[in-house]
Design a protein around this motif. Structure first.
Motif, PDB file in Angstrom:
ATOM      1  N   PRO A  75     -36.937  -0.878-114.256  1.00 37.36           N
ATOM      2  CA  PRO A  75     -36.381  -0.384-115.522  1.00 37.36           C
ATOM      3  C   PRO A  75     -34.855  -0.372-115.553  1.00 37.36           C
ATOM      4  O   PRO A  75     -34.269  -0.531-116.629  1.00 37.36           O
ATOM      5  N   ASP A  76     -34.214  -0.207-114.427  1.00 40.25           N
ATOM      6  CA  ASP A  76     -32.752  -0.127-114.477  1.00 40.25           C
ATOM      7  C   ASP A  76     -32.060  -1.305-113.775  1.00 40.25           C
ATOM      8  O   ASP A  76     -30.955  -1.171-113.266  1.00 40.25           O
ATOM      9  N   GLY A  77     -32.705  -2.479-113.786  1.00 43.12           N
ATOM     10  CA  GLY A  77     -32.005  -3.650-113.268  1.00 43.12           C
ATOM     11  C   GLY A  77     -32.909  -4.570-112.474  1.00 43.12           C
ATOM     12  O   GLY A  77     -34.084  -4.268-112.229  1.00 43.12           O
ATOM     13  N   ARG A  78     -32.357  -5.709-112.076  1.00 47.79           N
ATOM     14  CA  ARG A  78     -33.119  -6.662-111.287  1.00 47.79           C
ATOM     15  C   ARG A  78     -32.966  -6.347-109.801  1.00 47.79           C
ATOM     16  O   ARG A  78     -31.871  -6.037-109.319  1.00 47.79           O
ATOM     17  N   GLY A  79     -34.072  -6.456-109.102  1.00 47.09           N
ATOM     18  CA  GLY A  79     -34.064  -6.135-107.681  1.00 47.09           C
ATOM     19  C   GLY A  79     -33.169  -7.054-106.881  1.00 47.09           C
ATOM     20  O   GLY A  79     -32.596  -6.655-105.858  1.00 47.09           O
ATOM     21  N   ILE A  80     -33.023  -8.306-107.350  1.00 44.96           N
ATOM     22  CA  ILE A  80     -32.187  -9.261-106.615  1.00 44.96           C
ATOM     23  C   ILE A  80     -30.771  -8.723-106.446  1.00 44.96           C
ATOM     24  O   ILE A  80     -30.175  -8.805-105.378  1.00 44.96           O
ATOM     25  N   GLY A  81     -30.238  -8.164-107.522  1.00 46.07           N
ATOM     26  CA  GLY A  81     -28.893  -7.614-107.449  1.00 46.07           C
ATOM     27  C   GLY A  81     -28.822  -6.487-106.431  1.00 46.07           C
ATOM     28  O   GLY A  81     -27.864  -6.395-105.651  1.00 46.07           O
ATOM     29  N   PHE A  82     -29.828  -5.649-106.432  1.00 47.59           N
ATOM     30  CA  PHE A  82     -29.897  -4.546-105.473  1.00 47.59           C
ATOM     31  C   PHE A  82     -29.859  -5.092-104.042  1.00 47.59           C
ATOM     32  O   PHE A  82     -29.098  -4.627-103.190  1.00 47.59           O
ATOM     33  N   LEU A  83     -30.676  -6.118-103.824  1.00 48.77           N
ATOM     34  CA  LEU A  83     -30.745  -6.714-102.487  1.00 48.77           C
ATOM     35  C   LEU A  83     -29.397  -7.317-102.093  1.00 48.77           C
ATOM     36  O   LEU A  83     -28.923  -7.152-100.973  1.00 48.77           O
ATOM     37  N   LYS A  84     -28.786  -8.009-103.047  1.00 47.13           N
ATOM     38  CA  LYS A  84     -27.495  -8.629-102.739  1.00 47.13           C
ATOM     39  C   LYS A  84     -26.435  -7.582-102.405  1.00 47.13           C
ATOM     40  O   LYS A  84     -25.642  -7.765-101.487  1.00 47.13           O
ATOM     41  N   ARG A  85     -26.432  -6.489-103.179  1.00 52.14           N
ATOM     42  CA  ARG A  85     -25.448  -5.435-102.882  1.00 52.14           C
ATOM     43  C   ARG A  85     -25.696  -4.845-101.503  1.00 52.14           C
ATOM     44  O   ARG A  85     -24.780  -4.585-100.737  1.00 52.14           O
ATOM     45  N   LEU A  86     -26.994  -4.677-101.206  1.00 55.09           N
ATOM     46  CA  LEU A  86     -27.379  -4.143 -99.894  1.00 55.09           C
ATOM     47  C   LEU A  86     -26.810  -5.022 -98.793  1.00 55.09           C
ATOM     48  O   LEU A  86     -26.135  -4.545 -97.865  1.00 55.09           O
ATOM     49  N   ARG A  87     -27.089  -6.320 -98.892  1.00 54.83           N
ATOM     50  CA  ARG A  87     -26.622  -7.252 -97.857  1.00 54.83           C
ATOM     51  C   ARG A  87     -25.109  -7.347 -97.866  1.00 54.83           C
ATOM     52  O   ARG A  87     -24.484  -7.528 -96.824  1.00 54.83           O
ATOM     53  N   GLY A  88     -24.540  -7.252 -99.063  1.00 52.47           N
ATOM     54  CA  GLY A  88     -23.093  -7.314 -99.161  1.00 52.47           C
ATOM     55  C   GLY A  88     -22.429  -6.163 -98.417  1.00 52.47           C
ATOM     56  O   GLY A  88     -21.327  -6.304 -97.890  1.00 52.47           O
ATOM     57  N   ARG A  89     -23.116  -5.021 -98.374  1.00 51.31           N
ATOM     58  CA  ARG A  89     -22.584  -3.881 -97.639  1.00 51.31           C
ATOM     59  C   ARG A  89     -22.836  -4.003 -96.151  1.00 51.31           C
ATOM     60  O   ARG A  89     -22.455  -3.139 -95.372  1.00 51.31           O
ATOM     61  N   GLY A  90     -23.561  -5.051 -95.758  1.00 51.55           N
ATOM     62  CA  GLY A  90     -23.827  -5.231 -94.344  1.00 51.55           C
ATOM     63  C   GLY A  90     -25.127  -4.586 -93.885  1.00 51.55           C
ATOM     64  O   GLY A  90     -25.410  -4.524 -92.692  1.00 51.55           O
ATOM     65  N   ASP A  91     -25.904  -4.088 -94.853  1.00 45.60           N
ATOM     66  CA  ASP A  91     -27.186  -3.476 -94.474  1.00 45.60           C
ATOM     67  C   ASP A  91     -28.189  -4.563 -94.103  1.00 45.60           C
ATOM     68  O   ASP A  91     -28.370  -5.524 -94.828  1.00 45.60           O
ATOM     69  N   VAL A  92     -28.832  -4.409 -92.945  1.00 44.19           N
ATOM     70  CA  VAL A  92     -29.746  -5.452 -92.481  1.00 44.19           C
ATOM     71  C   VAL A  92     -31.196  -4.990 -92.443  1.00 44.19           C
ATOM     72  O   VAL A  92     -32.039  -5.621 -91.820  1.00 44.19           O
ATOM     73  N   THR A  93     -31.477  -3.858 -93.092  1.00 47.84           N
ATOM     74  CA  THR A  93     -32.864  -3.380 -93.157  1.00 47.84           C
ATOM     75  C   THR A  93     -33.768  -4.492 -93.695  1.00 47.84           C
ATOM     76  O   THR A  93     -33.449  -5.112 -94.702  1.00 47.84           O
ATOM     77  N   PRO A  94     -34.877  -4.746 -93.006  1.00 54.98           N
ATOM     78  CA  PRO A  94     -35.781  -5.790 -93.491  1.00 54.98           C
ATOM     79  C   PRO A  94     -36.280  -5.489 -94.904  1.00 54.98           C
ATOM     80  O   PRO A  94     -36.592  -4.345 -95.225  1.00 54.98           O
TER      81      PRO A  94
END
Lengths: 219, 219
Positions: free
Chosen positions: B55-74
């Motif tokens: 409802p509040d956005g596309r998951g791809i963007g969330f994932l990209k921000r996550l990886r962009g922050r260096g988060d490597v959680t599977p």
DNA sequence: GCATGGCCGTCAGCTTGCCGTCAGGTTGGC
DNA sequence: GCCAACCTGACGGCAAGCTGACGGCCATGC
């Protein structure tokens, strides 16, 4: 990265091989499980692409035997069977991933990259030859424990001998390997590179057979 | 194992949660990306199951921000989008796996098990390499005790070397790792990033082997 | 909307060292 | 002893690689 492709489909096989080659990987393509077994015994692969329906048996059994022997080479299953139960069986048998035909080649590249990243760090197989320890994947040679630096041409030449141990290779054959059919001859390039290899790896590493060619020396 | 489930479907959400709980894992279920962000800030998860349409956005963007922050959680993506381009985008954004709805719950369990095994047994290892201390999980590097900031590309490149220490990596291989499937790279991007890495981490960190590729330097 | 700043791809000019060539010496077959 | 085949040290051209600079792009802030 060395990849073994086990696929009997004569259309999909070359297509996959070319796609992966285009990614800069090196691919061996076999169409039967017995040939696959031979290939894996002869060389170490970083990844196996496995079709499940093959002329001489089911790929699942092959995979189970592989894992049973303790082999942890990553395996991606690649098959027309789109039943969920087959996917589960494949994953349970030790497959790392699963792609259903028709395969999108770009997706395959992505998956291969993913598996490669995931499994990075596995030790490479070391070939010993006399005083030399050779890691073909890492492209390192140690002579009496000391690292030896080989240049691109030297590697290409050395590899030609290593992959055909004991076999006599004519200068023409070696030129074909190093220069991929540039039809010019007229210099002693091969001689020079053999000389450089002997200097780095030891004089006995390659023996000359006058008028015939060269051969990897016996350790 | 702690799992974060991001899924707004009120049928699938509880079904997945119950399935995973039945496997003995602990699950937090959220329906929005902002709640997911809060949850991940508050606690460390071992795995994220991510729906792409929320409802509040596309998951791809969330994932990209996550990886962009260096988060490597599977991250396993879990969505109705079955377009190949979406899968590629997902994998490219840093997802570890991909499941298309309707999801078979047993297959989901198998995939979770696979990811879990893959990531098991390495709690925040610190790798020392010369003057460098590297925490691969946290994505931090210290040089002579001082923190060094690496960008996303630099990390991807550095990681490629770290996960295969001593291995020679060709430019084609590195391009494959950094760009997964952009078919043509007609420039010297890899050279530039290598240069930037050397500037930040020290000139000896990566050695060049002319015509072959690069290698992590010996400490 | 505009400005700012960081990241990244591209390019140009420079540096480096690989490798093809050659010449003179050595070996081996007859 | 002769000749062809082979070896190897030396060297210069040029392609591969390095790096400073620049601009596009995307976030972020105001």
């Amino acid at each position: 990265m060395r990849i073994l492709l086990i696929e009997d489909d004569t259309v999909l096989g070359p297509a996959v091989r070319d796609q992966i080659t285009g990614d800069g990987q090196s691919v061996d393509w076999v169409t039967r499980l017995d040939a696959a077994g031979d290939a894996m015994a002869a060389a170490a692969y970083d990844l196996v692409l496995l079709d499940l329906m093959l002329p001489d048996g089911r790929g699942i059994g092959f995979l189970k035997r592989l894992r049973g022997r303790g082999d942890v080479t990553p395996v991606i299953i690649l098959t027309a069977l789109d039943q969920v139960s087959d996917r589960i069986e494949g994953l349970n048998a030790g497959a790392d991933d699963y792609l259903v035909k028709p395969v999108d080649l770009d997706e395959l590249s992505a998956r291969i990259g993913s598996v490669a990243r995931r499994y990075a760090g596995n030790p490479n197989p070391i070939v010993s030859h006399g005083a030399l320890d050779i890691d073909l994947a890492a492209r390192t040679v140690h002579r009496d424990g000391r690292p030896v630096q080989l240049t691109a041409r030297e590697w290409a030449l050395f590899e030609a001998f290593l992959t055909r141990p004991g076999q006599l290779l004519s200068k023409a054959q070696l030129e074909g390997k190093l220069y991929a059919f540039e039809d010019d001859i007229g210099s002693n390039t091969i001689e020079v590179h053999v000389s450089r290899l002997r200097k780095k790896l030891g004089p006995e590493i390659i023996t000359t057979e006058r008028g015939l060619g060269y051969r990897l020396g016996t350790p």
